[in-house]
Design a protein around this motif. Sequence first.
Motif, PDB file in Angstrom:
ATOM      1  N   ALA A   1       4.335  58.557   4.728  1.00  0.00           N
ATOM      2  CA  ALA A   1       3.004  58.540   3.833  1.00  0.00           C
ATOM      3  C   ALA A   1       1.837  59.385   4.566  1.00  0.00           C
ATOM      4  O   ALA A   1       2.044  59.523   5.793  1.00  0.00           O
ATOM      5  CB  ALA A   1       2.383  57.253   3.310  1.00  0.00           C
ATOM      6  N   SER A   2       0.987  59.831   3.679  1.00  0.00           N
ATOM      7  CA  SER A   2      -0.117  60.545   4.521  1.00  0.00           C
ATOM      8  C   SER A   2      -1.047  59.576   5.115  1.00  0.00           C
ATOM      9  O   SER A   2      -0.908  58.468   5.008  1.00  0.00           O
ATOM     10  CB  SER A   2      -0.957  61.192   3.380  1.00  0.00           C
ATOM     11  OG  SER A   2      -1.657  60.327   2.495  1.00  0.00           O
ATOM     12  N   PRO A   3      -1.568  60.141   6.142  1.00  0.00           N
ATOM     13  CA  PRO A   3      -2.794  59.060   6.898  1.00  0.00           C
ATOM     14  C   PRO A   3      -3.648  58.212   5.923  1.00  0.00           C
ATOM     15  O   PRO A   3      -3.678  57.064   6.272  1.00  0.00           O
ATOM     16  CB  PRO A   3      -3.289  60.203   7.912  1.00  0.00           C
ATOM     17  CG  PRO A   3      -2.437  61.121   8.102  1.00  0.00           C
ATOM     18  CD  PRO A   3      -1.588  61.168   6.743  1.00  0.00           C
ATOM     19  N   PRO A   4      -4.184  58.814   5.048  1.00  0.00           N
ATOM     20  CA  PRO A   4      -5.170  57.840   4.137  1.00  0.00           C
ATOM     21  C   PRO A   4      -4.341  56.931   3.254  1.00  0.00           C
ATOM     22  O   PRO A   4      -4.858  55.629   3.240  1.00  0.00           O
ATOM     23  CB  PRO A   4      -6.032  58.893   3.241  1.00  0.00           C
ATOM     24  CG  PRO A   4      -4.968  60.271   3.193  1.00  0.00           C
ATOM     25  CD  PRO A   4      -4.384  60.304   4.709  1.00  0.00           C
TER      26      PRO A   4
ATOM     27  N   THR B   1       3.303  65.635  12.573  1.00  0.00           N
ATOM     28  CA  THR B   1       3.787  66.257  11.374  1.00  0.00           C
ATOM     29  C   THR B   1       2.515  66.233  10.612  1.00  0.00           C
ATOM     30  O   THR B   1       2.050  67.260  10.045  1.00  0.00           O
ATOM     31  CB  THR B   1       4.709  65.370  10.470  1.00  0.00           C
ATOM     32  OG1 THR B   1       5.969  65.096  11.184  1.00  0.00           O
ATOM     33  CG2 THR B   1       5.017  66.009   9.016  1.00  0.00           C
ATOM     34  N   ASN B   2       1.590  65.167  10.786  1.00  0.00           N
ATOM     35  CA  ASN B   2       0.333  65.053  10.005  1.00  0.00           C
ATOM     36  C   ASN B   2      -0.972  65.119  10.989  1.00  0.00           C
ATOM     37  O   ASN B   2      -1.885  65.076  10.584  1.00  0.00           O
ATOM     38  CB  ASN B   2       0.349  63.509   9.067  1.00  0.00           C
ATOM     39  CG  ASN B   2       1.333  63.858   8.196  1.00  0.00           C
ATOM     40  OD1 ASN B   2       0.959  64.180   7.078  1.00  0.00           O
ATOM     41  ND2 ASN B   2       2.293  63.087   7.995  1.00  0.00           N
ATOM     42  N   THR B   3      -0.718  64.436  12.183  1.00  0.00           N
ATOM     43  CA  THR B   3      -2.075  64.407  13.045  1.00  0.00           C
ATOM     44  C   THR B   3      -2.191  65.789  13.405  1.00  0.00           C
ATOM     45  O   THR B   3      -3.379  65.999  14.214  1.00  0.00           O
ATOM     46  CB  THR B   3      -1.658  63.424  14.261  1.00  0.00           C
ATOM     47  OG1 THR B   3      -0.903  64.204  15.121  1.00  0.00           O
ATOM     48  CG2 THR B   3      -1.252  62.040  13.757  1.00  0.00           C
TER      49      THR B   3
ATOM     50  N   THR C   1       0.884  66.101   2.757  1.00  0.00           N
ATOM     51  CA  THR C   1       1.820  65.156   3.120  1.00  0.00           C
ATOM     52  C   THR C   1       2.416  65.096   1.727  1.00  0.00           C
ATOM     53  O   THR C   1       3.760  65.125   1.714  1.00  0.00           O
ATOM     54  CB  THR C   1       1.570  63.754   3.662  1.00  0.00           C
ATOM     55  OG1 THR C   1       0.600  64.077   4.610  1.00  0.00           O
ATOM     56  CG2 THR C   1       2.599  62.953   3.916  1.00  0.00           C
ATOM     57  N   ASP C   2       1.776  64.863   0.707  1.00  0.00           N
ATOM     58  CA  ASP C   2       2.487  64.959  -0.463  1.00  0.00           C
ATOM     59  C   ASP C   2       3.132  66.157  -1.022  1.00  0.00           C
ATOM     60  O   ASP C   2       4.232  66.059  -1.553  1.00  0.00           O
ATOM     61  CB  ASP C   2       1.448  64.725  -1.866  1.00  0.00           C
ATOM     62  CG  ASP C   2       0.510  63.526  -1.491  1.00  0.00           C
ATOM     63  OD1 ASP C   2       1.116  62.604  -1.287  1.00  0.00           O
ATOM     64  OD2 ASP C   2      -0.651  63.655  -1.332  1.00  0.00           O
ATOM     65  N   LEU C   3       2.692  67.015  -0.604  1.00  0.00           N
ATOM     66  CA  LEU C   3       3.546  68.531  -0.658  1.00  0.00           C
ATOM     67  C   LEU C   3       4.662  68.740   0.057  1.00  0.00           C
ATOM     68  O   LEU C   3       5.714  69.087  -0.604  1.00  0.00           O
ATOM     69  CB  LEU C   3       2.437  69.868  -0.390  1.00  0.00           C
ATOM     70  CG  LEU C   3       3.098  71.198  -0.316  1.00  0.00           C
ATOM     71  CD1 LEU C   3       3.607  71.509  -1.476  1.00  0.00           C
ATOM     72  CD2 LEU C   3       1.907  72.059   0.135  1.00  0.00           C
ATOM     73  N   VAL C   4       4.694  68.206   1.383  1.00  0.00           N
ATOM     74  CA  VAL C   4       5.908  68.396   2.214  1.00  0.00           C
ATOM     75  C   VAL C   4       7.113  67.316   1.667  1.00  0.00           C
ATOM     76  O   VAL C   4       8.052  67.699   1.681  1.00  0.00           O
ATOM     77  CB  VAL C   4       5.667  68.187   3.778  1.00  0.00           C
ATOM     78  CG1 VAL C   4       5.214  66.754   4.031  1.00  0.00           C
ATOM     79  CG2 VAL C   4       6.861  68.748   4.648  1.00  0.00           C
ATOM     80  N   LEU C   5       6.621  66.412   0.997  1.00  0.00           N
ATOM     81  CA  LEU C   5       7.648  65.368   0.675  1.00  0.00           C
ATOM     82  C   LEU C   5       8.219  66.006  -0.637  1.00  0.00           C
ATOM     83  O   LEU C   5       9.458  65.607  -0.701  1.00  0.00           O
ATOM     84  CB  LEU C   5       6.935  63.930   0.496  1.00  0.00           C
ATOM     85  CG  LEU C   5       6.553  63.270   1.766  1.00  0.00           C
ATOM     86  CD1 LEU C   5       6.005  61.877   1.218  1.00  0.00           C
ATOM     87  CD2 LEU C   5       7.397  63.138   2.749  1.00  0.00           C
TER      88      LEU C   5
ATOM     89  N   LEU D   1       4.218  54.809   7.774  1.00  0.00           N
ATOM     90  CA  LEU D   1       3.826  55.663   8.974  1.00  0.00           C
ATOM     91  C   LEU D   1       3.701  57.140   8.444  1.00  0.00           C
ATOM     92  O   LEU D   1       4.269  57.354   7.453  1.00  0.00           O
ATOM     93  CB  LEU D   1       4.800  55.368   9.847  1.00  0.00           C
ATOM     94  CG  LEU D   1       6.288  55.969   9.755  1.00  0.00           C
ATOM     95  CD1 LEU D   1       6.862  56.626  11.018  1.00  0.00           C
ATOM     96  CD2 LEU D   1       7.075  54.843   9.154  1.00  0.00           C
ATOM     97  N   SER D   2       2.980  57.627   9.095  1.00  0.00           N
ATOM     98  CA  SER D   2       2.615  59.224   8.711  1.00  0.00           C
ATOM     99  C   SER D   2       3.683  59.932   9.477  1.00  0.00           C
ATOM    100  O   SER D   2       3.040  61.048  10.120  1.00  0.00           O
ATOM    101  CB  SER D   2       1.047  59.690   9.118  1.00  0.00           C
ATOM    102  OG  SER D   2       0.798  59.430  10.302  1.00  0.00           O
TER     103      SER D   2
END
Length: 917
Positions: free
Chosen positions: A574-577, A460-462, A268-272, A554-555
């Motif tokens: 944001a990422s799920p964690p 996107t993240n799940t 998630t950090d990477l895609v942002l 939200l992720s």
Amino acid sequence: MTHSSAKNSLNTLTDLQVGHRSYGYHSLPRAAKQLGDLERLPFSLKVLLENLLRYEDDETVSRSHFDAMAAWLDDKRSKTEIQFRPARVLMQDFTGVPAIVDLAAMRDALAAAGGDPAKINPISPVDLVIDHSVMVDEYGSASAFADNVSIEMQRNQERYEFLRWGQQAFNNFRVVPPGTGICHQVNLEYLARTVWSDDRHGNLTAFPDTLVGTDSHTTMINGLGVLGWGVGGIEAEAAMLGQPVSMLIPEVVGFRMNGRLREGITATDLVLTVTEMLRAHGVVGKFVEFFGDGLAQMPVADRATIANMAPEYGATCGFFPVDEQTLAYLELTGRDADQVALVEAYCKAQGLWRTPGHEPSYTSVLELDLDTVEASLAGPKRPQDRVGLSKVRSTFELLMEQGEGTAPADTGRLESEGGQGAVGIDASYLHASSQYCELDGEPLHLNPGAVVIAAITSCTNTSNPSVMMAAGLLAQKAVARGLTVKPWVKTSLAPGSRVVTEYLAASGLQAALDRLGFNLVGYGCTTCIGNSGPLREPIEKAIVTGDLTVSSVLSGNRNFEGRVHPLVKANWLASPPLVVAYALAGNVRLDLSRDPIAEDANGNAVYLADLWPSQAEVAEAVARVSTAMFRDEYASVFDGDATWQAIKVPDSKTYQWTDSSTYIQHPPYFQGMAPEPGALTDVEGARILALLGDSVTTDHISPAGAFSTDSPAGRYLIEHGIHKPDFNSYGSRRGNHEVMMRGTFANVRINNEMLDDVEGGYTRHVPSGEQLSIYDAAMRYGKEGTPLVVVAGREYGTGSSRDWAAKGTLLLGVRAVIAESFERIHRSNLIGMGVLPLQFADGENRRTLALTGEETLALHGIAGGVTPGQTVTLDVTYPDGSTRSCKLKARIDTANEASYYAGGGILHYVLRQLMAD
């Protein structure tokens, strides 16, 4: 083996033996013998070239198109128009329902003209996944999922009956029932093949898996080496009926990735980070293709996360070529061994296999060292606005200072229920702007920045086990320290497939998520699409009473204004964690990079670093994801539960419309349609319906979420006996044009510059000067015979591939939209509905023309037809009688688009062709 092909001028048709099967295919290496070296061509363009070779007919595809593809390597761009025919079409229910409504209406029109209604039928395979309808009504309990599914089925009975009718009425049309997953994750995990094969022409033929989808995040499948992108429902319907997708050979931006992500950094950090870089570079209307040694260790799940957000960075697609990681994912997700073997053999034979060190030629190149990526969020209003974790608090407080309130720059902290600052930090300065309320009999103060929604949501993240396992591990550590989620936070977990539930349970992590309130609420888009459901009544009352600027985390992939929840002004991706972490913290004004999140049971400060799982822990958890999980969950993917199976529908080729339905109505587009289109005319005496700024999204134009009783759509439903609890959402009502035209430009956060300090879907009727809803004003203008235009700034129509943003615009009487620039999908949708997109020349805009909305406009140069890129003259008459003129560029980019516009829209064009046959 013999093959059937319309034409094969380059002699590219040959055989490929894979195991015991022989496939015919059009060989790119054979084409290169006549076209020249194609090895440096981007992988994504090789897929397009193969598509052209396969459909050569000397009419829509000829030798000149092959030459243009080869010549692309000279300038890395082209002005040549090509016709792309995707292998299949993917739909979700928000856009799928109106698409099937249109097809049903076209059947009626064809029958009325004496034709066979069955001619209106998908030629290419179509899969519709019902994923956009479930809302988070219930949460934080073991029964939340069952309760939400029950409510969903009750609310959407009419829509689902209609889709069941379509399932039996149309060929090549499958429906994945509710409660199964999100269309893009189901596509990634099950539907996609990477290399497609069929015997449509009497021989077994292999070719790249390609698709278009009625959702902008169709691009997620690019992570599996499948070329596909989002189009409007209008274009998808045309593709289903055999019309090619008309496009210019695109520029291709290469994105080189080197190295590996650091410890603690997520996909998630990477895609942002990627989104921020590409949006700044400018990739609208372009392909993006990822390459470099950083791909060698990047799993498909991470690639899919990056590809998913192509609409956020503005590209048509974000493509990853096929390699060993692709095969590993196909094997993991239970694809047949013969299919995996075909993918490897075909891609290697075609030069579609990524090899280390290979670097195609690109129009331009960006580069990212993966080890420089930092923990990030995006917000508070746009997905491309990346904010480092350490900057979230200051970004929010700057937002407050710029108009949402004021706050000191350096001392803010969350106030706990008991009146003490979190972990002993002074929070007294927040008292002046906090709002007192009671929740379950307990007093609390709701403060600016409070996280009122924390949602693990969105494909996107799940779809990515690493970030989902990380969320579960963080929850597990938090529970072990005795931490709990703040009481004002609405928590939810909505995975994109049932496989996620299986692996979270198998790893023992779902129990910890449940303890924190992240219980399963449904398998669907939920909060990411605006189906976040209501907040608890005391919380909503406190927000309204205190005019508080509160937050969601939200992720997901979209955080546009008014999308997540109408009362939540600041929304963070944001990422799920990190979603779990912010639910524990309860406010974005805590700096999670250095401040403690909370105190444990012993009074010790707990920091994010104390809870964050290591890469080794995440890898150990991810290793528990098994092929059996995918095979088990997808074994009966099209069956549905007993409620779905019990839905009864009439066995008829045409739909039986019901006047009393508030979900499904016969649209007016084709009623009384003449065999030949009327002549195009110039626009005279037009008024401006709305004067809009930059980055107007399709959410602004056609919102998907909830609406109020005093909105035009709300009033319509009340007049038809529907009570507020049964309103559902705009998205679910897309089969009823009466609701949707009332919802056009009705987003509560849209700002019409014709009005001062008025937010929402309102305008000024001219010349009366009366302030009205945009719908009511449009209807009055219609009775007066006044044509309308919309004027806007840059990036008009960003966001979802929402065909109702174009349909509603047309039904309001808008003849043209004039903007400084357009996002690709919405521009195409406008043309598809017969609305002309016009673009200001550089340096000219609504401000240089001093437009206020009081003017009268004329558009000259339309009569007789519009050619690609031609000039249209705008003549402005001001209230004092003075005039000004300027030149506009018609954003009709291809000859096909010109034909569609002249015909009143793409569906009218197709229908008239069928009538003529």
